[in-house]
Structure formats: structure tokens, C-alpha cells
Design a protein around this motif. Structure first.
Motif, PDB file in Angstrom:
ATOM      1  N   ALA A 289       3.943   3.111  18.761  1.00 26.81           N
ATOM      2  CA  ALA A 289       4.656   2.199  17.846  1.00 26.81           C
ATOM      3  C   ALA A 289       5.765   1.445  18.587  1.00 26.81           C
ATOM      4  O   ALA A 289       5.979   0.247  18.367  1.00 26.81           O
ATOM      5  N   GLN A 290       6.430   2.167  19.482  1.00 25.04           N
ATOM      6  CA  GLN A 290       7.514   1.535  20.248  1.00 25.04           C
ATOM      7  C   GLN A 290       6.951   0.454  21.180  1.00 25.04           C
ATOM      8  O   GLN A 290       7.525  -0.634  21.319  1.00 25.04           O
ATOM      9  N   TYR A 291       5.813   0.751  21.807  1.00 23.19           N
ATOM     10  CA  TYR A 291       5.145  -0.256  22.651  1.00 23.19           C
ATOM     11  C   TYR A 291       4.781  -1.480  21.816  1.00 23.19           C
ATOM     12  O   TYR A 291       5.054  -2.618  22.196  1.00 23.19           O
ATOM     13  N   ARG A 292       4.141  -1.243  20.670  1.00 23.40           N
ATOM     14  CA  ARG A 292       3.704  -2.340  19.797  1.00 23.40           C
ATOM     15  C   ARG A 292       4.873  -3.238  19.414  1.00 23.40           C
ATOM     16  O   ARG A 292       4.796  -4.454  19.429  1.00 23.40           O
ATOM     17  N   LYS A 293       5.966  -2.596  19.047  1.00 26.58           N
ATOM     18  CA  LYS A 293       7.144  -3.324  18.573  1.00 26.58           C
ATOM     19  C   LYS A 293       7.685  -4.219  19.697  1.00 26.58           C
ATOM     20  O   LYS A 293       7.942  -5.407  19.500  1.00 26.58           O
ATOM     21  N   LEU A 294       7.818  -3.627  20.879  1.00 22.73           N
ATOM     22  CA  LEU A 294       8.333  -4.387  22.021  1.00 22.73           C
ATOM     23  C   LEU A 294       7.385  -5.518  22.408  1.00 22.73           C
ATOM     24  O   LEU A 294       7.808  -6.634  22.720  1.00 22.73           O
TER      25      LEU A 294
ATOM     26  N   PHE B 245       4.090  -6.245  28.250  1.00 17.96           N
ATOM     27  CA  PHE B 245       5.037  -7.098  27.508  1.00 17.96           C
ATOM     28  C   PHE B 245       4.912  -8.571  27.930  1.00 17.96           C
ATOM     29  O   PHE B 245       4.820  -8.883  29.113  1.00 17.96           O
ATOM     30  N   GLY B 246       4.907  -9.435  26.949  1.00 12.86           N
ATOM     31  CA  GLY B 246       4.919 -10.871  27.222  1.00 12.86           C
ATOM     32  C   GLY B 246       3.578 -11.467  27.601  1.00 12.86           C
ATOM     33  O   GLY B 246       3.471 -12.669  27.812  1.00 12.86           O
ATOM     34  N   ILE B 247       2.550 -10.628  27.717  1.00  9.52           N
ATOM     35  CA  ILE B 247       1.235 -11.116  28.155  1.00  9.52           C
ATOM     36  C   ILE B 247       0.325 -11.255  26.935  1.00  9.52           C
ATOM     37  O   ILE B 247       0.197 -10.333  26.135  1.00  9.52           O
TER      38      ILE B 247
ATOM     39  N   LEU C 234       5.173  -7.076  20.480  1.00 13.59           N
ATOM     40  CA  LEU C 234       5.205  -8.139  19.462  1.00 13.59           C
ATOM     41  C   LEU C 234       6.444  -9.011  19.622  1.00 13.59           C
ATOM     42  O   LEU C 234       6.371 -10.240  19.592  1.00 13.59           O
ATOM     43  N   GLU C 235       7.556  -8.345  19.835  1.00 16.50           N
ATOM     44  CA  GLU C 235       8.814  -9.060  20.047  1.00 16.50           C
ATOM     45  C   GLU C 235       8.692  -9.988  21.268  1.00 16.50           C
ATOM     46  O   GLU C 235       9.106 -11.144  21.239  1.00 16.50           O
TER      47      GLU C 235
ATOM     48  N   VAL D  54       6.063 -11.425  22.604  1.00 17.27           N
ATOM     49  CA  VAL D  54       5.216 -12.613  22.478  1.00 17.27           C
ATOM     50  C   VAL D  54       5.643 -13.519  21.323  1.00 17.27           C
ATOM     51  O   VAL D  54       5.343 -14.704  21.321  1.00 17.27           O
ATOM     52  N   ARG D  55       6.378 -12.954  20.374  1.00 13.10           N
ATOM     53  CA  ARG D  55       6.845 -13.793  19.259  1.00 13.10           C
ATOM     54  C   ARG D  55       8.108 -14.553  19.629  1.00 13.10           C
ATOM     55  O   ARG D  55       8.297 -15.700  19.233  1.00 13.10           O
ATOM     56  N   LYS D  56       8.988 -13.878  20.370  1.00 13.27           N
ATOM     57  CA  LYS D  56      10.230 -14.543  20.784  1.00 13.27           C
ATOM     58  C   LYS D  56      10.413 -14.406  22.286  1.00 13.27           C
ATOM     59  O   LYS D  56      11.328 -13.722  22.764  1.00 13.27           O
ATOM     60  N   PRO D  57       9.493 -15.069  23.036  1.00 12.49           N
ATOM     61  CA  PRO D  57       9.507 -14.882  24.493  1.00 12.49           C
ATOM     62  C   PRO D  57      10.830 -15.294  25.135  1.00 12.49           C
ATOM     63  O   PRO D  57      11.291 -14.646  26.073  1.00 12.49           O
ATOM     64  N   ASP D  58      11.419 -16.350  24.609  1.00  8.80           N
ATOM     65  CA  ASP D  58      12.650 -16.850  25.204  1.00  8.80           C
ATOM     66  C   ASP D  58      13.744 -15.779  25.201  1.00  8.80           C
ATOM     67  O   ASP D  58      14.336 -15.470  26.239  1.00  8.80           O
ATOM     68  N   ALA D  59      13.961 -15.202  24.026  1.00 10.60           N
ATOM     69  CA  ALA D  59      15.002 -14.172  23.906  1.00 10.60           C
ATOM     70  C   ALA D  59      14.631 -12.933  24.708  1.00 10.60           C
ATOM     71  O   ALA D  59      15.478 -12.330  25.378  1.00 10.60           O
ATOM     72  N   PHE D  60      13.348 -12.571  24.660  1.00 16.08           N
ATOM     73  CA  PHE D  60      12.908 -11.367  25.352  1.00 16.08           C
ATOM     74  C   PHE D  60      13.136 -11.486  26.860  1.00 16.08           C
ATOM     75  O   PHE D  60      13.746 -10.628  27.488  1.00 16.08           O
TER      76      PHE D  60
END
Ligand code: 7RM
Length: 669
Positions: free
Chosen positions: A37-42, A466-468, A44-45, A47-53
Motif C-alpha cells: 500500500a505504501q508503494y502504491r501510494k508513493l 516511482f515516477g515511471i 501514484l503520487e 505520477v500524478r504530481k511529478p513536479d512536486a515529487f
């Protein structure tokens, strides 16, 4: 230029693997990412908000000499990441640790190949402080020889610590390294000198490989004779050659051109501040051969690449301070760049670096090394794993491998048979396996489990980092349904993607950004299963079309290797009037297995049973060895020519052992 027909997708997905391995509770409890769940959350975050991430990650992970202003500037297909920032990769790997408890921690534990008593090899340990000192000194040597920011330098060395020192010294002053694998020929060196316009070559008198000496300096002399004779060596190119003394055998030094590494160090001090470089300053060029045409100089730049190497190393291998990490790849391969040099050093991790062959002097050299240094994380390739399986379990079982806690795989699809063996025999059933999919072009890992979070299944690299944002698409670029084969693409730019092909922006666009609209084309065939896991089925160019069924090579090979007699298999198509293509399988057998007609029939039936009648091979051929690249990938292109009785054409310079080809073409000689 004639355009080759577009590779077609819609590949049948045939092989099914049902075993699932959940991360052990004790492993997850201590991991960086502890739950799925922690992986999924990170993810999603990311790819949804790549700039902030990415802003947050780049600030937290890297040391900046000047902060960046903008995260991404994207003008397809050209990306700039962390625009306006300044940093230095060598400072991020070395200076960062000087004022910390890591300063006197081992950065590199090196073991040489020669092992006369069958046990111990020569050892050298460099702490972060010592490595920093050597890098500063050698960077000053480069400067003394007139090397400036942006100059290209060829590094053609065996697996010795000087290879790492040379890479980081280049990075320190903004020179661009291009490492050429020590097994490559004079001609390959010449091609790369010419294409990159390199000003210097760093080499050694020689290197050790399976007890023999590889004459590297002699190859460099020949390479420069080739470029001189061609007359197209640009002025100011390769004026200097620096030579590390490794084997001590006699070599020729050209007056005014060639210099001993150790002598040059006498003229410099160890004071060399790291130059603040633009985020997008070229860090290295790495040549990779395509199936056609001349090798491509894949370009990576500073900030995005380093962030990728560091983050993936940290999360995928779940590294902790006390780990001893061993990536068995050569530094001449991208895996060595990212997971011997930049990733581990940027994370302050102790790395083992081994000079030689896995079966020198005996097939247990790897296990000896793991036992000796208490290696906790091993990262190697399926080709090596299959070789170990072939040599037999006893070599492994002789050694205490209880220090291992995590295993990694890269380079090819790992067939479930090899995965299970790796898991049980090497990992003692207790270590998670991370099967990591990525490419020279992607710079660092892209699709992979996180060992504390992702349930694994033998044979799949599982889910994106993450981010891919990878996807499997058909010929029109539309996503295909679950369990349907197609082309693997990446939908969005990521920080560690290639920035281009050196000197050839048109080829960059054509190769990677034209096949599927607004997407990076990987060249790999893939399917996603019902859990969304990515299964690589082989290179798109190698996909077989048998009686209208499009079959990935990996599936048939995997089925063959699941037979107890088979060590390795390569499957290719041969033109067939009835079926379009007939299936030809090249098979090597495990030690002690007899190559009989009965076994051929048995293997054909075995594949038919495992996958289905469409995949039943038309022809099974036994071989002593398969043609492979230096990094262990099977060269199916050459086997295809042999299978159809054609003359062997195209680039064979990346072939590991030329005699393998001759034997395959004339099996009775
Ligand atoms: C790191 C590296 C890239 C090609 C890639 C694939 C194949 C690599 C895996 C894999 C299935 C894997 N760079 N490949 N890793 N296939 N599962 N885990 O290998 O540029 O030399 O090769 O290798 O075909 O496109 S590379």
C-alpha cells in the motif's frame, strides 16, 4: 536510408506462472518501503504530481552547489531536468561523506582475479576518504594534460579500482567519460574514438581474464593506428594515452603520447575542488550496439541520472549502512556505471568489485567471494545464474552464504527455473529476488519489485519504480488488454532517461520517439498479467510468427530451460513456406547430459505440453555454447542467420567468443 518494416505488436501470451512470493514480515519491518500500500501510494503520487515529487526527491537526495529553479522542461523528445541547478556527481559520491562517519568506511573492496592457491585473490580496499584522494589526484593529472570541461575521454580498463577513479575524476572536472568494455577489440575502440571525438584514452598494460592476459595497451596502439590511417581522426583528438600498470608485462610507450598513470601522479597534489556543473552537463556516453548500423553513443547527463542511480539503488536494493553490496557487472556496461559506481557511492554503500571470471580458478569463485567479504546483496545476470546451474549445486553448497539477504537479477528475462534455483540454492529460500528491468538508455532501473513491499512471481520484473509510467500497447499505440502481448513503452519522460544519441539527434528521435506517438519505445515485447505485472517476452525484433501466432522468444526458451537436461536455450525463426516461420531452438545441456535424438523429441514434446502445440519446435539443435554479447545477452540475430543457412552479416564486434559462431555454423567440424 531504407526504413525497416515497423515491428508489429499483438504477441500471444502463452506461458503462465502462478507462484507468488510475499515479502517476509521480518524483511518488510526493516525496509525503506514496508508495505504494498505504501508503494502504491508513493507511486501514484509520483505520477500524478511529478513536479512536486521530483522537486522533493532531488532536494533531499542530491547535494546542490546551486539550487535548481524548474523541475522539467519538456520539448518532446528533448528533456531538461532540474533546470538551472549546479552540482557535481563526484562530490555527491565522495566529498559528501568526508565529514561523516562514512569517511573511513570501505567504499570499494576490490579482489583481483589471480588466485594461485585456488582460494584468495589479491585485495585492495579504498575507503571513501582514500577514493576521494585518488580521484582528486587523478583529476589534477587530467587537468595537467589539458583536459577541459566537455572533453570526451575513453576509459578502456579492466575491472580495477582505477576505472572508478578515472570515471569520477572526469566527473569532477566536467569531462565526459565513455567507458569501453575491456573485452572489446581495437576496431571497437577506434570506432568509439572517432564517433566521440575523444581527446584521451585511459587504459592499462593489460588485464587478467581466466588466467590469461588481455593486451589492452596493444589494442589501443592498434586502434590509434586505425584512426590515424583513416585520416579522419579530428585534430586534437586522442593526443594522450594514460596507462595503468596492472599486469607488468612489457609494452610500448609512444614518446610524448603515452604516460604511466603512477608516474603522472608524482606531479600533482590531492587538492582539486569539484567543479559546479549544470544539471544537464553531459556525464557520460556509453556505446550500445543496435541490431543494425553503427553503435549508438547513449548520452546521460548529471543531475537526473545521478538521482536515478541513487534512488533506485536505495529503494530497490533496500540498502542500509551495514550492507556489503556486490554488483557483478563490468563497469564497461551501464549496470556497472549505475550500480558499482554512481548509485552505491552516492548512498555511501560498501561495494565489492571483482576483476575476473566467475569460474576462475574454479566454478565457485563468486561463492568464495561472498563468504570471504560477507556480501549481503548480490546483483547478477540470468546468464551467470544459468551457468552456475549448469556447473552444479555442489559448488554453491560448499560455502557459507548466510550473509546474503537480498538477490537481484538484470539483463534478460530470468526464466522461472533459474529464478527458483537462485532463490533456493543461492538464497537458501530466505532472500527476496528483485528482477530489475531497464536499459542503457533508461540509465537506471525502471520496472522492479521493492523487496519489502512487492509480492514477486518468478519471471516478472513486476511493477514500475516511482515516477515511471510504462504501458503495453498495440501497433496503433493503444493499450492492450490484460494478458495480451504488445510493445513496451514509457509514456512520460523520467529524470534518468537518455538525453540523446551522441552527434545524432535525428537517429535519437527516429529510434525512440517515432514508433509510438508521444512515448518512449523500448524495443521490448511485453504483457501485463491480471495483477498488472510486466512480463518481458523478448525483443520485438525477435518475436516469432508461427502460423499466424506471434510468440515471444522468452516464453519458448523458458519452457525449454524448465526441462531438467537443459542448461540454456535460444529460440529463433527460420522462413517456412507453410507456417511463415518455423521454430528453431538452439540448446545447451547441463553437465553430464547426452545429446541424443530421443532427447530432441522429448524437448519438442515438452515445449508442446508446457506452452501449447503452436509453439512446438520444428528443429532442436544441440550446441556447446550460444553466441552472446560481452554482457551475456544471447545474440539471436546471428542464430537466425545460422538457422536459415545464411551468411553471417552485420556487427559481430560485441560477440564474446567468435569461435562459438564458427562451431554453430559447422557443427560437424
Ligand atoms: C541493464 C541492461 C537492455 C535490454 C532490455 C531487455 C533486456 C534487461 C531485463 C531484461 C527482461 C529484465 N541494459 N533486459 N533487464 N529483460 N527482464 N529484468 O541490461 O541496454 O544492455 O539491455 O535487456 O531486452 O531492453 S542493456
Amino acid at each position: 536510408m531504407s526504413k525497416k518494416p515497423a515491428p508489429r505488436a499483438n504477441i500471444s501470451a502463452l506461458l503462465q506462472e502462478k507462484r507468488v512470493f510475499k515479502p517476509a514480515a521480518e524483511f518488510s519491518a526493516r525496509a525503506h518501503v514496508k508495505t504494498f500500500a505504501q508503494y502504491r501510494k508513493l507511486w501514484l503520487e509520483s505520477v500524478r504530481k511529478p513536479d512536486a515529487f521530483w522537486r522533493k526527491q532531488a532536494k533531499a537526495e542530491l547535494v546542490w552547489q546551486k539550487p535548481f529553479a524548474k523541475v522539467l522542461q519538456w520539448k518532446e523528445p528533448f528533456a531538461k531536468w532540474f533546470v538551472g541547478g549546479r552540482l557535481n556527481a563526484s562530490a555527491n559520491c565522495l566529498d559528501k561523506w568526508l565529514e561523516t562517519a562514512h569517511a573511513n568506511k570501505a567504499a570499494i573492496i576490490w579482489e583481483g582475479e589471480p588466485a594461485t592457491d585456488g582460494r584468495a585473490g589479491e585485495e585492495r580496499v579504498l575507503t571513501f576518504r582514500q577514493l576521494h584522494r585518488e580521484v582528486c589526484r587523478f583529476a589534477n593529472v587530467l587537468k595537467r594534460h589539458g583536459i577541459k570541461r566537455g572533453d570526451r575521454i575513453i576509459i578502456y580498463l579492466p575491472m580495477v579500482p582505477e576505472a572508478v577513479v578515472a570515471m569520477l575524476a572526469c566527473a569532477r572536472i566536467g569531462a565526459v567519460h565513455s567507458v569501453v568494455f575491456g573485452g572489446f577489440s581495437a576496431q571497437s575502440v577506434a570506432d568509439r574514438v572517432q564517433d566521440s571525438g575523444a581527446r584521451m584514452i585511459i587504459t592499462s598494460d593489460g588485464g587478467y581474464r581466466r588466467g590469461a592476459i588481455v593486451a589492452l595497451k596493444k589494442n589501443v596502439d592498434e586502434a590509434l593506428a586505425i584512426t590515424d590511417a583513416n585520416g579522419d581522426r579530428p585534430a586534437k583528438s586522442c593526443e594522450k594515452v594514460i596507462v595503468v600498470r596492472r599486469t607488468g608485462h612489457e609494452i610500448h610507450l609512444a614518446e610524448g603520447r603515452d604516460f604511466w598513470w603512477h608516474r603522472e601522479l608524482d606531479y600533482v597534489d590531492a587538492n582539486c575542488p569539484a567543479v559546479p556543473l549544470d544539471s544537464e552537463a553531459p556525464l557520460f556516453i556509453l556505446y550500445t550496439s543496435g541490431s543494425t548500423g553503427k553503435p549508438k553513443g547513449i548520452l546521460h547527463t548529471t543531475a537526473g541520472y545521478l538521482l536515478g542511480a541513487k534512488m533506485t539503488h536505495k529503494y530497490v536494493f533496500d540498502v542500509r549502512d551495514e550492507d556489503v553490496f556486490w554488483c557483478t557487472a563490468d563497469v564497461g556496461w551501464v549496470t556497472g556505471h549505475s550500480y558499482i559506481v554512481y548509485g552505491p557511492l552516492a548512498n555511501g554503500t560498501t561495494c565489492v568489485m571483482y576483476e575476473g571470471a566467475p569460474n576462475w580458478p574454479e566454478p565457485d569463485r563468486f561463492w568464495r567471494i561472498i563468504e570471504k567479504y560477507r556480501v549481503s546483496i548480490l546483483y547478477t545476470a540470468p546468464t551467470a545464474i544459468r551457468a552456475f546451474m549448469k556447473w552444479g549445486d555442489d559448488w554453491v553448497k560448499k560455502h557459507d552464504l548466510s550473509s546474503l539477504r537480498l538477490l537481484g537479477s538484470v539483463g534478460e528475462p530470468i526464466n522461472p527455473e533459474a529464478w527458483m534455483w537462485y532463490h533456493n540454492v543461492v538464497g537458501g529460500g530466505r532472500c527476496p529476488i528483485v528482477d530489475t528491468w531497464w536499459q542503457t538508455e533508461t540509465g537506471a532501473i525502471m520496472i522492479t519489485p521493492l523487496p519489502g513491499a512487492t509480492p514477486t512471481k518468478p519471471g516478472t520484473a513486476t511493477l514500475p519504480f516511482f515516477g515511471i509510467l510504462p504501458e503495453v500497447v498495440d501497433d496503433s499505440g493503444k493499450p492492450v488488454p490484460k494478458n495480451t502481448g504488445g510493445k513496451l513503452v514509457v509514456r512520460k519522460p523520467w529524470p534518468w532517461m537518455l538525453r540523446g544519441i551522441w552527434g545524432d539527434p535525428a537517429r535519437y528521435k527516429e529510434t525512440y520517439w517515432s514508433e509510438v506517438k508521444h512515448s518512449y519505445f523500448t524495443g521490448d515485447g511485453c504483457r501485463q498479467d491480471e495483477d498488472g505485472y510486466f512480463w518481458i517476452v523478448g525483443r520485438i525484433d525477435d518475436v516469432l510468427n508461427v502460423a499466424g501466432h506471434r510468440i515471444g522468444t522468452a516464453e519458448v526458451e523458458s519452457a525449454l530451460v524448465s526441462h531438467p537436461s537443459v542448461a540454456e536455450a535460444a529460440v529463433v525463426g527460420r522462413p517456412d513456406e507453410l507456417k511463415g516461420q518455423a521454430l528453431v531452438c538452439f540448446v545447451t545441456l547441463k553437465t553430464g547430459q547426452a545429446a541424443t535424438q530421443d532427447l530432441k523429441n522429448e524437448l519438442r514434446n515438452h515445449v508442446g505440453k508446457e506452452i501449447g502445440p503452436v509453439a512446438k519446435p520444428d528443429d532442436v539443435r544441440f550446441a556447446d555454447a550460444l553466441p552472446k554479447t560481452r554482457s551475456g545477452k544471447i545474440m539471436r540475430r546471428l542464430l537466425k542467420q545460422i538457422a536459415s543457412g545464411m551468411e553471417i552479416k552485420g556487427d559481430t564486434t560485441t560477440l564474446e567468443d567468435l569461435s562459438v559462431l564458427a562451431k554453430l555454423s559447422n557443427p560437424d567440424e
